[in-house]
Design an enzyme around this catalytic site. Structure first.
Site, short mmCIF file in Angstrom:
data_model
loop_
_atom_site.label_atom_id
_atom_site.label_comp_id
_atom_site.label_asym_id
_atom_site.label_seq_id
_atom_site.Cartn_x
_atom_site.Cartn_y
_atom_site.Cartn_z
N ASP A 1 -4.90 -2.44 -12.14
CA ASP A 1 -5.30 -1.08 -12.53
C ASP A 1 -4.30 -0.65 -13.58
OD1 ASP A 1 -5.52 1.66 -12.81
OD2 ASP A 1 -5.59 2.10 -10.66
N TYR B 1 4.86 4.07 -3.01
CA TYR B 1 3.45 3.97 -3.34
C TYR B 1 3.22 4.02 -4.85
CZ TYR B 1 -1.43 5.00 -3.96
OH TYR B 1 -2.72 4.94 -4.37
N LYS C 1 -3.20 1.48 -5.03
CA LYS C 1 -3.80 0.65 -4.00
C LYS C 1 -3.82 -0.80 -4.43
CE LYS C 1 -4.75 3.03 -1.78
NZ LYS C 1 -5.38 3.76 -2.86
#
Ligand code: F6R
Ligand code: MG
Ligand code: MG
Length: 379
Positions: A11, A228, A231
């Site tokens: 991504d 984080y 995903k």
């Protein structure tokens, strides 16, 4: 000739938000990766998009973990990131964790699934690609494809599959792996892979000859970055037919949706919706999680395809069911089990809120607290 099929995904910026990929970003990634064909690094290339992720499907003869092939993918994503930055795409370059390439994309952010094999007389393969979920989303369908005779009739009635398969399983927390044979170790296998928050299937092999049947990306981005950063939306390669499950046996688990982790803020459970390429744009509450299936026939190392395998009305019911499941889960709002338990959430304010209120936690007594007429708690 031993051929390698490498699928590397990242991504590098979303359009709009985290929902899809801008065409200019995609064009740049494709252009740079295509150069790898002219330079003889790869034989063929196919580019897939699922949500805000791009996957490079590449064939070559350089084996798995080839630094040349990984570098090509890295450069394609790096240059695509420049375009994404210019257009101020959302989260531009988010999966490129390292500043410079150092031999292997593993641990650097992009997800990767690779396998090496001698091309059969006819070599059908399926590349699954999902958004808003994690690699353990493949645990259930892999079990059904390769170990559940109620799904895969071939396990019972095809002599070339009857001996079963071997599952290569990893503990995502420790990085330790174990190989378990089916059908004889099936119950042991399910103890692990049913625990999707911890164990993930890395690969599947045919027991009779050790031939590779499936390979998944097992990166856990959240662990790789120590915080984080997005995903770890996964890819999975599965070989089909003649000693492997039929295309229809491989796709069948997706006709009966189940719940996976990773919806909204990586902190919610949602159904994995099988969709045609054009519908791989998760916009309802940033979801629900999507999966596409790209089918190829490999011919002398060339990728004939992709065929958009979920573009079939036979999956309409699954999609309707996913919508119903979504309604039920969304009704739960911020409450578990729609929201994931605290240790599984990608986003949390729990430590901060706990810290702020720590002095107000008192050992619970049998008496009810008393309030003053102003509504203050009386000592
Ligand atoms: C991204 C995802 C999204 C984002 C959400 C908030 O894969 O799952 O649901 O987590 O849109 O994104 P930020 O924090 O970037 O504003
Ligand atoms: Mg994103
Ligand atoms: Mg994504």
């Amino acid at each position: 000739m031993r051929l390698t099929l490498s699928v590397i995904k990242a991504d590098i910026g979303g359009f709009v938000g985290h929902s899809s990929v801008h065409k200019d970003v995609l064009a740049k990634v494709r252009e740079v990766a295509e150069e790898g064909k002219d330079k003889g690094i790869i034989r063929d290339l196919s580019v897939l998009v699922c949500g805000d992720d791009i996957a490079l499907v590449m064939t070559h003869t350089k084996g798995v973990d080839s630094s040349e092939v990984h570098e090509l993918a890295w450069n394609a994503f790096k240059e695509g990131t420049e375009v994404a930055k210019k257009l101020k795409m959302y989260g531009a370059g988010q999966d490129l964790l390292a500043e410079a390439f150092s031999g292997n994309v593993k641990g650097m952010g992009p997800g990767i699934a690779e396998m090496e094999f001698v091309e059969r007389k006819s070599e059908p393969v399926i590349v699954f690609f999902a958004d808003k979920t994690s690699p353990s989303a493949w645990n259930l369908p892999l079990y059904e494809m390769f170990a559940d005779p109620m799904n895969t009739a071939g396990l019972v009635i095809d002599p070339s599959m009857h001996e079963g398969f071997i599952f290569d399983v990893m503990d995502a927390y420790t990085g330790m792996g174990i190989q378990l044979k089916t059908p004889e170790e099936l119950y042991d296998l399910l103890v692990f892979i049913g625990a999707t928050s911890r164990y993930v299937v890395r690969a599947v092999y045919r027991k009779s000859d050790g031939e590779i049947a499936a390979a998944a990306s097992t990166q856990k981005l959240s662990f790789m970055a120590g915080r984080y950063v997005g995903k770890d939306d996964p890819v999975l390669i599965v070989r089909a037919q003649s000693g492997f499950p039929a295309v229809g046996e491989i796709l069948e688990p997706f006709a009966r949706p189940w719940l996976v982790e990773g919806w909204m803020r990586g902190s919610h459970t949602g159904p994995l919706m099988p969709v045609a390429f054009k519908n791989a744009k998760p916009t309802r509450f940033d979801g629900p999680p999507r999966v596409i299936a790209a089918g190829y026939q490999i011919a002398d190392g060339y990728l004939i395809g992709p065929s958009d395998l979920f573009d079939d009305p036979a999956f309409d019911h699954a999609r309707e069911e996913c919508n119903k499941m979504s309604d039920i889960l969304r009704r739960q709002g911020i409450f578990e089990p729609h929201r994931l338990p605290p240790e599984e959430m990608e986003y949390t304010t729990l430590p901060k809120v706990l810290e702020k209120l720590k002095d107000r936690f008192k050992l619970v007594e049998t008496e009810r607290p008393k309030f003053s007429s102003e509504g203050e708690i009386a000592e």
